[in-house]
Structure formats: structure tokens, C-alpha cells
Design a protein around this motif. Sequence first.
Motif, PDB file in Angstrom:
ATOM      1  N   LEU A 145      -2.468  -2.455  11.685  1.00  0.00           N
ATOM      2  CA  LEU A 145      -1.579  -1.853  12.832  1.00  0.00           C
ATOM      3  C   LEU A 145      -0.638  -3.030  13.289  1.00  0.00           C
ATOM      4  O   LEU A 145      -1.099  -4.232  13.525  1.00  0.00           O
ATOM      5  N   MET A 146       0.748  -2.858  13.336  1.00  0.00           N
ATOM      6  CA  MET A 146       1.832  -3.725  13.861  1.00  0.00           C
ATOM      7  C   MET A 146       2.116  -3.326  15.018  1.00  0.00           C
ATOM      8  O   MET A 146       3.541  -3.116  15.001  1.00  0.00           O
ATOM      9  N   PRO A 147       1.833  -3.088  16.310  1.00  0.00           N
ATOM     10  CA  PRO A 147       2.542  -2.496  17.326  1.00  0.00           C
ATOM     11  C   PRO A 147       3.204  -3.561  18.111  1.00  0.00           C
ATOM     12  O   PRO A 147       3.013  -3.583  19.442  1.00  0.00           O
ATOM     13  N   ALA A 148       4.405  -4.223  17.551  1.00  0.00           N
ATOM     14  CA  ALA A 148       5.298  -4.985  18.184  1.00  0.00           C
ATOM     15  C   ALA A 148       6.508  -4.597  17.751  1.00  0.00           C
ATOM     16  O   ALA A 148       7.007  -5.593  16.811  1.00  0.00           O
ATOM     17  N   PRO A 149       6.948  -3.690  18.337  1.00  0.00           N
ATOM     18  CA  PRO A 149       8.455  -3.034  17.605  1.00  0.00           C
ATOM     19  C   PRO A 149       9.522  -3.932  17.898  1.00  0.00           C
ATOM     20  O   PRO A 149      10.418  -3.923  17.364  1.00  0.00           O
ATOM     21  N   TYR A 150       9.458  -4.819  18.765  1.00  0.00           N
ATOM     22  CA  TYR A 150      10.560  -6.037  18.797  1.00  0.00           C
ATOM     23  C   TYR A 150      10.558  -6.917  17.940  1.00  0.00           C
ATOM     24  O   TYR A 150      11.733  -7.645  17.508  1.00  0.00           O
ATOM     25  N   SER A 151       9.502  -7.019  17.092  1.00  0.00           N
ATOM     26  CA  SER A 151       9.480  -8.272  16.060  1.00  0.00           C
ATOM     27  C   SER A 151       8.517  -8.058  14.862  1.00  0.00           C
ATOM     28  O   SER A 151       8.473  -9.050  14.046  1.00  0.00           O
ATOM     29  N   ALA A 152       8.210  -7.005  14.850  1.00  0.00           N
ATOM     30  CA  ALA A 152       7.181  -6.613  13.579  1.00  0.00           C
ATOM     31  C   ALA A 152       7.692  -7.123  12.312  1.00  0.00           C
ATOM     32  O   ALA A 152       6.678  -7.582  11.310  1.00  0.00           O
ATOM     33  N   GLU A 153       8.906  -6.945  12.253  1.00  0.00           N
ATOM     34  CA  GLU A 153       9.608  -7.224  10.742  1.00  0.00           C
ATOM     35  C   GLU A 153       9.464  -8.635  10.423  1.00  0.00           C
ATOM     36  O   GLU A 153       9.428  -9.019   9.370  1.00  0.00           O
ATOM     37  N   ASN A 154       9.364  -9.494  11.218  1.00  0.00           N
ATOM     38  CA  ASN A 154       9.169 -10.897  11.016  1.00  0.00           C
ATOM     39  C   ASN A 154       7.694 -11.305  10.517  1.00  0.00           C
ATOM     40  O   ASN A 154       7.466 -12.491  10.245  1.00  0.00           O
ATOM     41  N   PHE A 155       6.809 -10.411  10.734  1.00  0.00           N
ATOM     42  CA  PHE A 155       5.550 -10.450  10.151  1.00  0.00           C
ATOM     43  C   PHE A 155       4.845  -9.634   9.013  1.00  0.00           C
ATOM     44  O   PHE A 155       3.587  -9.876   8.808  1.00  0.00           O
ATOM     45  N   VAL A 156       5.817  -8.890   8.537  1.00  0.00           N
ATOM     46  CA  VAL A 156       5.263  -8.195   7.296  1.00  0.00           C
ATOM     47  C   VAL A 156       4.856  -8.939   6.106  1.00  0.00           C
ATOM     48  O   VAL A 156       3.823  -8.539   5.453  1.00  0.00           O
ATOM     49  N   TYR A 157       5.205 -10.269   6.062  1.00  0.00           N
ATOM     50  CA  TYR A 157       5.054 -11.023   5.020  1.00  0.00           C
ATOM     51  C   TYR A 157       3.412 -11.362   5.101  1.00  0.00           C
ATOM     52  O   TYR A 157       2.638 -11.506   3.928  1.00  0.00           O
ATOM     53  N   LEU A 158       2.943 -11.248   6.378  1.00  0.00           N
ATOM     54  CA  LEU A 158       1.231 -11.524   6.497  1.00  0.00           C
ATOM     55  C   LEU A 158       0.577 -10.291   5.852  1.00  0.00           C
ATOM     56  O   LEU A 158      -0.771 -10.694   5.573  1.00  0.00           O
ATOM     57  N   VAL A 159       1.171  -9.222   5.751  1.00  0.00           N
ATOM     58  CA  VAL A 159       0.425  -7.916   5.382  1.00  0.00           C
ATOM     59  C   VAL A 159      -0.179  -8.077   3.970  1.00  0.00           C
ATOM     60  O   VAL A 159      -1.392  -7.617   3.691  1.00  0.00           O
ATOM     61  N   ARG A 160       0.607  -8.569   3.045  1.00  0.00           N
ATOM     62  CA  ARG A 160       0.278  -8.475   1.463  1.00  0.00           C
ATOM     63  C   ARG A 160      -1.063  -8.908   1.260  1.00  0.00           C
ATOM     64  O   ARG A 160      -1.473  -8.467   0.377  1.00  0.00           O
ATOM     65  N   ASP A 161      -1.376 -10.117   1.518  1.00  0.00           N
ATOM     66  CA  ASP A 161      -2.701 -10.531   1.007  1.00  0.00           C
ATOM     67  C   ASP A 161      -3.731 -10.234   2.072  1.00  0.00           C
ATOM     68  O   ASP A 161      -4.948 -10.504   1.680  1.00  0.00           O
ATOM     69  N   LYS A 162      -3.461  -9.167   3.035  1.00  0.00           N
ATOM     70  CA  LYS A 162      -4.698  -8.712   3.847  1.00  0.00           C
ATOM     71  C   LYS A 162      -5.059  -7.208   3.579  1.00  0.00           C
ATOM     72  O   LYS A 162      -5.754  -6.718   4.358  1.00  0.00           O
ATOM     73  N   ILE A 163      -3.793  -6.506   3.016  1.00  0.00           N
ATOM     74  CA  ILE A 163      -4.189  -5.302   3.100  1.00  0.00           C
ATOM     75  C   ILE A 163      -4.836  -4.498   1.654  1.00  0.00           C
ATOM     76  O   ILE A 163      -4.434  -5.215   0.558  1.00  0.00           O
ATOM     77  N   LYS A 164      -5.638  -3.747   1.508  1.00  0.00           N
ATOM     78  CA  LYS A 164      -6.170  -3.356   0.059  1.00  0.00           C
ATOM     79  C   LYS A 164      -5.095  -2.506  -0.454  1.00  0.00           C
ATOM     80  O   LYS A 164      -4.269  -2.006   0.390  1.00  0.00           O
ATOM     81  N   LYS A 165      -5.069  -2.285  -1.509  1.00  0.00           N
ATOM     82  CA  LYS A 165      -4.373  -1.230  -2.591  1.00  0.00           C
ATOM     83  C   LYS A 165      -4.736  -0.011  -2.209  1.00  0.00           C
ATOM     84  O   LYS A 165      -5.987   0.091  -2.066  1.00  0.00           O
ATOM     85  N   GLY A 166      -3.675   0.769  -1.747  1.00  0.00           N
ATOM     86  CA  GLY A 166      -4.044   2.152  -1.208  1.00  0.00           C
ATOM     87  C   GLY A 166      -4.445   2.144   0.399  1.00  0.00           C
ATOM     88  O   GLY A 166      -4.667   3.287   0.700  1.00  0.00           O
ATOM     89  N   GLY A 167      -4.224   0.956   1.053  1.00  0.00           N
ATOM     90  CA  GLY A 167      -4.527   0.865   2.531  1.00  0.00           C
ATOM     91  C   GLY A 167      -3.283   1.398   3.084  1.00  0.00           C
ATOM     92  O   GLY A 167      -2.272   1.512   2.580  1.00  0.00           O
ATOM     93  N   TYR A 168      -3.688   1.488   4.693  1.00  0.00           N
ATOM     94  CA  TYR A 168      -2.447   1.982   5.342  1.00  0.00           C
ATOM     95  C   TYR A 168      -1.793   0.940   6.364  1.00  0.00           C
ATOM     96  O   TYR A 168      -2.644   0.256   7.016  1.00  0.00           O
ATOM     97  N   VAL A 169      -0.628   1.030   6.719  1.00  0.00           N
ATOM     98  CA  VAL A 169      -0.049   0.094   7.474  1.00  0.00           C
ATOM     99  C   VAL A 169       0.758   1.044   8.564  1.00  0.00           C
ATOM    100  O   VAL A 169       1.539   1.823   8.061  1.00  0.00           O
ATOM    101  N   HIS A 170       0.547   0.707   9.836  1.00  0.00           N
ATOM    102  CA  HIS A 170       1.236   1.397  11.061  1.00  0.00           C
ATOM    103  C   HIS A 170       2.211   0.338  11.475  1.00  0.00           C
ATOM    104  O   HIS A 170       1.723  -0.502  12.222  1.00  0.00           O
ATOM    105  N   TYR A 171       3.647   0.640  11.138  1.00  0.00           N
ATOM    106  CA  TYR A 171       4.558  -0.134  11.484  1.00  0.00           C
ATOM    107  C   TYR A 171       5.443   0.259  12.637  1.00  0.00           C
ATOM    108  O   TYR A 171       5.924   1.298  12.579  1.00  0.00           O
ATOM    109  N   TYR A 172       5.414  -0.666  13.688  1.00  0.00           N
ATOM    110  CA  TYR A 172       6.484  -0.098  14.788  1.00  0.00           C
ATOM    111  C   TYR A 172       8.041  -0.657  14.878  1.00  0.00           C
ATOM    112  O   TYR A 172       7.771  -1.981  14.640  1.00  0.00           O
ATOM    113  N   THR A 173       8.832   0.000  15.319  1.00  0.00           N
ATOM    114  CA  THR A 173      10.062  -0.913  15.311  1.00  0.00           C
ATOM    115  C   THR A 173      10.714  -0.016  16.219  1.00  0.00           C
ATOM    116  O   THR A 173      10.614   1.315  16.864  1.00  0.00           O
ATOM    117  N   PHE A 174      12.054  -0.612  17.072  1.00  0.00           N
ATOM    118  CA  PHE A 174      12.721   0.213  17.819  1.00  0.00           C
ATOM    119  C   PHE A 174      14.104   0.587  16.808  1.00  0.00           C
ATOM    120  O   PHE A 174      14.598  -0.310  15.961  1.00  0.00           O
TER     121      PHE A 174
END
Length: 277
Positions: free
Chosen positions: A195-224
Motif C-alpha cells: 500500500l502506498m497511501p501518500a497521494p502527494y508523493s507516492a510517485e517518488n517511491f515507486v522504485y522501491l516496489v520492484r524488489d519487494k513485490i512478488k510477481k502476481g502481487g498487488y499494489v494500491h497506489y494513491y494519487t491526486f
Amino acid sequence: MSLKEYLKGKVSDDELKKVVRSFEIIGDVVIINLPDEISHLKDLIVEAILKKHKHVKTILRKVGEVSGEFRVARYEVLYGGETETIAKEFGCRFLVDPTKVYYSSRLSSERERIARMVKEGERVLVMFAGVGPYAIVIAKLAKPSEVIGVELNPKAVEYFRKNVKLNKVEGIVKVYEGDVRDVVPKLEGKFDRILMPAPYSAENFVYLVRDKIKKGGYVHYYTFAGEEEEEKLPEKVKELFRKHGMVVEVLNVRECGSFAPRVYRYVVDLRVVDFIQ
């Protein structure tokens, strides 16, 4: 009786138009938006709120938007003074002080929605975890194997730890204090859901997801986004994740609150289909 109905006949029609219809209730604390041009009506507005909500002990007027590293708004006390309170949602209790940490009761249905999607045994990561509402609601309403919450604001971390005990989820929820950029890369293993519930800046942290999410895993991305951008949001988010080495499928785009006139908070539910080498 609504605030506007209570004030009708007691203030001018012009003043009435400027009264904001809704306000937020967090436990026994009320937060209102009161424009400067009708700030002289504050005693009448306090009277109206207390007449309808007798349990309220403090009324705060928002005088500065959510800002700064810890994303906290500024308030003026109109009534009472004790700002620490216990908010309740879906069988969970959250000790919180809105003048020191970010918490919104208006996101409670969104937290429940996410929790209902979590499958038994999932390992979940909540970035920007605040006082723990997402992590704890998931732990209480679903059957995850582990939920890790990472939060930067030391005061929010303090409340998060207290809330884990208050809700008796010590065996499931783990609290990490620090910047997600430092903490997340050091976490062991991968997650079924992030979960990335920081709509003001989540796009700056997407790079962290790649090595931590399983293939087939889910991401909840929040944005304005402005309402005119909603249609383009799925492609924009897919491209953002592709740039950081992930092929994602957009499962759902949902508006979950307003930020400003014609600007809304959106959540984009994603499934990671593959990784780009």
C-alpha cells in the motif's frame, strides 16, 4: 438538522452560502473549515455543532493545509482544548492527536475496502503508515500472516505502537520507524500486497516496489488528480511502473475523497504481471 439549517435566519444569506456544509469528526474532536470572511460566526457554529453532537469535547478550525515532512495541518482551537482522542472504525480503536499527526476518519471505508481484499496468509507492506489505521484494520478484518508498517513521523510512530497494543495485533503488525527509502530496501523477503497511501508523493517511491513485490502481487497506489485526468490515469500509472521495471495490470481506479475544487484523491489498484530486466 444540518449546520446550514441551524444557521438559517440567524445569519445573512450571503454568509450562509460561505458556511461549509460538512465537517470531520475524529473521536470526540471536530475539525471544521471556516473561511476568514465568516470567522465572526464561530460562536454560532460551535453552538450548532454542540447541539447536534453532545459528545464533542474539542472543536478545531483548520487554518493551514496538510504540509511539511510529517503532513500535518495547522489548527485553531474554537472550543475545548484536549486534542488527543480515540477514533473508532470497523471494530478498531485509534489513539490520535490530529494536531500532531495525520489521520482522516473519511478514509475509513477505503481502509475497510482494502482489508476485505486481503487473502488469508498474505504478507502486506504499508508505506507511510501513520498511526497505523491501514495496517491495523487489515490485521483485524483479514487474516494476513504479517503486516509491516513504515512511518517517518516519530509522534505518529509512538501512536502506531500504542494502537497495535490497543487493538491486540502485536503478533501480526510490525512497526518500523524511519524513511521508506532507508527502511524498505532492508526488509527481508517479498510482499503479496503493498500500500502506498501518500497521494502527494507516492510517485517518488515507486522504485522501491520492484524488489519487494512478488510477481502476481498487488499494489494500491494513491494519487491526486483533476477530474479531467481520471480517464488517463490508468495509462499514466502503468507507464510510471513500467519506467521502474514493472508490467502492471490496472484492476480498478476509484475516487476516495476530494482535495480541492475538482481535484480528487484516487486509488489505483494494480497487479504486478511481470518484471522488466
